[in-house]
Design a protein around this motif. Structure first.
Motif, PDB file in Angstrom:
ATOM      1  N   GLU A 136      -6.274  30.193  49.636  1.00 47.97           N
ATOM      2  CA  GLU A 136      -6.275  31.596  49.236  1.00 47.97           C
ATOM      3  C   GLU A 136      -5.483  32.441  50.231  1.00 47.97           C
ATOM      4  O   GLU A 136      -5.683  32.355  51.448  1.00 47.97           O
ATOM      5  CB  GLU A 136      -7.718  32.096  49.155  1.00 47.97           C
ATOM      6  CG  GLU A 136      -7.883  33.452  48.512  1.00 47.97           C
ATOM      7  CD  GLU A 136      -9.348  33.809  48.358  1.00 47.97           C
ATOM      8  OE1 GLU A 136      -9.653  34.660  47.515  1.00 47.97           O
ATOM      9  OE2 GLU A 136     -10.189  33.237  49.085  1.00 47.97           O
ATOM     10  N   ARG A 154      -9.919  29.290  40.351  1.00 48.47           N
ATOM     11  CA  ARG A 154     -10.033  29.389  41.811  1.00 48.47           C
ATOM     12  C   ARG A 154     -11.303  28.682  42.248  1.00 48.47           C
ATOM     13  O   ARG A 154     -12.355  28.818  41.621  1.00 48.47           O
ATOM     14  CB  ARG A 154     -10.047  30.850  42.249  1.00 48.47           C
ATOM     15  CG  ARG A 154     -10.276  31.061  43.743  1.00 48.47           C
ATOM     16  CD  ARG A 154     -10.093  32.518  44.125  1.00 48.47           C
ATOM     17  NE  ARG A 154      -8.699  32.927  43.976  1.00 48.47           N
ATOM     18  CZ  ARG A 154      -8.282  34.182  44.124  1.00 48.47           C
ATOM     19  NH1 ARG A 154      -9.150  35.126  44.390  1.00 48.47           N
ATOM     20  NH2 ARG A 154      -7.006  34.474  43.980  1.00 48.47           N
ATOM     21  N   ASP A 155     -11.190  27.911  43.318  1.00 52.10           N
ATOM     22  CA  ASP A 155     -12.337  27.258  43.937  1.00 52.10           C
ATOM     23  C   ASP A 155     -12.822  28.097  45.102  1.00 52.10           C
ATOM     24  O   ASP A 155     -12.012  28.622  45.874  1.00 52.10           O
ATOM     25  CB  ASP A 155     -11.964  25.862  44.454  1.00 52.10           C
ATOM     26  CG  ASP A 155     -12.112  24.790  43.406  1.00 52.10           C
ATOM     27  OD1 ASP A 155     -12.721  25.065  42.362  1.00 52.10           O
ATOM     28  OD2 ASP A 155     -11.625  23.668  43.621  1.00 52.10           O
ATOM     29  N   ARG A 156     -14.144  28.184  45.240  1.00 53.07           N
ATOM     30  CA  ARG A 156     -14.733  28.830  46.405  1.00 53.07           C
ATOM     31  C   ARG A 156     -15.607  27.801  47.125  1.00 53.07           C
ATOM     32  O   ARG A 156     -16.439  27.149  46.503  1.00 53.07           O
ATOM     33  CB  ARG A 156     -15.570  30.035  45.989  1.00 53.07           C
ATOM     34  CG  ARG A 156     -16.319  30.703  47.115  1.00 53.07           C
ATOM     35  CD  ARG A 156     -15.384  31.313  48.140  1.00 53.07           C
ATOM     36  NE  ARG A 156     -14.558  32.371  47.578  1.00 53.07           N
ATOM     37  CZ  ARG A 156     -13.678  33.062  48.271  1.00 53.07           C
ATOM     38  NH1 ARG A 156     -13.468  32.777  49.540  1.00 53.07           N
ATOM     39  NH2 ARG A 156     -12.971  34.020  47.707  1.00 53.07           N
ATOM     40  N   ASN A 297     -17.773  22.922  46.696  1.00 52.58           N
ATOM     41  CA  ASN A 297     -16.818  23.859  46.111  1.00 52.58           C
ATOM     42  C   ASN A 297     -17.217  24.165  44.675  1.00 52.58           C
ATOM     43  O   ASN A 297     -17.636  23.284  43.929  1.00 52.58           O
ATOM     44  CB  ASN A 297     -15.383  23.323  46.189  1.00 52.58           C
ATOM     45  CG  ASN A 297     -15.154  22.154  45.266  1.00 52.58           C
ATOM     46  OD1 ASN A 297     -15.927  21.217  45.262  1.00 52.58           O
ATOM     47  ND2 ASN A 297     -14.077  22.200  44.495  1.00 52.58           N
ATOM     48  N   ASN A 300     -14.677  29.595  40.111  1.00 44.78           N
ATOM     49  CA  ASN A 300     -14.975  31.028  40.060  1.00 44.78           C
ATOM     50  C   ASN A 300     -15.782  31.417  38.827  1.00 44.78           C
ATOM     51  O   ASN A 300     -16.498  32.419  38.835  1.00 44.78           O
ATOM     52  CB  ASN A 300     -13.672  31.832  40.101  1.00 44.78           C
ATOM     53  CG  ASN A 300     -12.747  31.486  38.934  1.00 44.78           C
ATOM     54  OD1 ASN A 300     -12.325  30.341  38.786  1.00 44.78           O
ATOM     55  ND2 ASN A 300     -12.416  32.461  38.116  1.00 44.78           N
ATOM     56  N   ALA A 316     -20.008  31.670  51.765  1.00 40.28           N
ATOM     57  CA  ALA A 316     -18.668  31.435  51.232  1.00 40.28           C
ATOM     58  C   ALA A 316     -17.714  31.259  52.405  1.00 40.28           C
ATOM     59  O   ALA A 316     -17.555  32.150  53.236  1.00 40.28           O
ATOM     60  CB  ALA A 316     -18.236  32.607  50.363  1.00 40.28           C
ATOM     61  N   GLY A 319     -11.387  29.744  50.131  1.00 42.35           N
ATOM     62  CA  GLY A 319     -11.032  29.657  48.720  1.00 42.35           C
ATOM     63  C   GLY A 319      -9.680  29.004  48.545  1.00 42.35           C
ATOM     64  O   GLY A 319      -8.880  28.909  49.483  1.00 42.35           O
TER      65      GLY A 319
END
Length: 349
Positions: A136, A154-156, A297, A300, A316, A319
């Protein structure tokens, strides 16, 4: 400038460029050790050292004086399981970009040239899609978007350094019974896992990421069944009424590296997070005695799992943007032999 396949004599220069880029990427806010480590685990762009990761596609960019000034690295996903080199496989299903690094003095145009070269190689191999994960805020995101790559999710990353604490285990249901129908995953579950993916993923995402079973298998089967199915790890499914409604993967970490928990559940199973809490509880029970740090992970759009982790005091951490390019320029008919015109019998009405 010239782009060519890397040779053994290039490795020293490649390692030098990689190290220089790594120092720059770790500067600034959020450049913590866990973030860097997650990039390695999740195969994020600029995360894999070429010398430590055998690559099937590694190309270097030379300047006008013949000095290597950048490189791009990718791996083949799916395709033939033959032992022949990947470049000789007839129909690879997809390619994933692992690395893109440029010398500090080189302009951004060099990165675009490397991306174009990789895409041209993919067209010649008959590849349908090219995937890339970008941390990110990474500056190279716009370069990939300008060369036809589309962000689709998107991965967090959620992280907890004391996952074995009493509060954390209680929050995710570590002291409750495992979910009904939990069993080890097998290779025969591939189609059921694909159906689970379609049910758990918004259609606009699945249509871009993996619109059919072949593309899904190339992108995910190795992770879901092979990586988490290795000795010491766990790949589990929840099956009810002959339908897979959830999947869980647990990878035991090495010293200095947290455990990895992966999860996917159908969003129409109540939505209250009870199944997710049961699965996380089962994962933590299996990790008891192996250390405490855990990370996971989450996409979103998976708000249920996000809420469960937040309730368990997971933070968190980082990302990554997920991008794909569909190789539309390849025309399948171009490689087929011309067929003779058929003779049709007249039809009278």
């Amino acid at each position: 400038m010239n782009i060519r396949s890397a040779q053994v004599t290039d490795w020293g220069r490649i390692d030098e460029i990689y190290s220089e880029g790594l120092k720059l990427s770790l500067q600034g806010d959020g450049a913590t050790h866990p973030v860097r480590l997650w990039q390695i685990v999740s195969r994020t762009l600029s995360s894999l050292l070429p010398l430590s990761t055998p690559s099937e596609m590694l190309y270097v960019l030379e300047d006008d004086e013949g000095r290597v000034s950048g490189f791009i690295q990718a791996e083949v996903l799916g395709g033939s399981e033959s032992r022949v080199p990947a470049t000789r496989r007839r129909h690879p299903d997809a390619i994933r970009v692992l690395n893109l690094s440029l010398a500090p003095e080189l302009s951004g145009a060099g990165g675009g040239a490397l991306i174009d070269h990789l895409c041209n190689e993919a067209v010649g191999m008959g590849v349908a899609r090219i995937y890339v994960r970008i941390p990110e805020g990474h500056a190279v995101l716009e370069s990939f978007k300008a060369h036809g790559f589309t962000p689709y999710a998107r991965d967090r990353v959620f992280y907890r350094h004391d996952g074995e604490s009493a509060a954390g285990r209680q929050a995710v249901g570590a002291d409750v019974d495992p979910p009904i129908g939990l069993r080890p995953a097998t290779r025969k579950d591939a189609l059921g896992l694909f159906a689970l993916y379609l049910a758990a993923t918004p259609r606009p995402v699945s249509q871009v990421e993996a619109p059919d079973f072949q593309q899904w298998r190339a992108l995910n089967e190795g992770e879901w069944l092979h990586r988490f199915g290795r000795r010491g790890n766990r790949s589990m499914v929840v099956e009810r009424s002959n339908e897979i409604i959830a999947w869980m993967g647990v990878e035991v970490g090495s010293p200095g590296r947290p455990h990895t928990v992966a999860l996917l559940t159908r969003q129409d199973q109540g939505g209250n997070g009870e199944l997710e809490r049961q699965l996380f509880g089962e994962a933590l029970q299996g990790l008891s005695g192996h250390g405490s740090a855990v990370w996971c992970n989450v996409r979103n759009y998976d708000t249920v799992t996000t809420r469960v982790l937040q309730d368990a005091a997971f933070e968190a951490l980082a990302g990554q943007d997920l991008l794909v390019r569909e190789m539309r320029s390849r025309v399948a008919a171009a490689v087929r032999k011309p067929r003779k015109d058929k003779v049709f019998a007249p039809v009278f009405g």
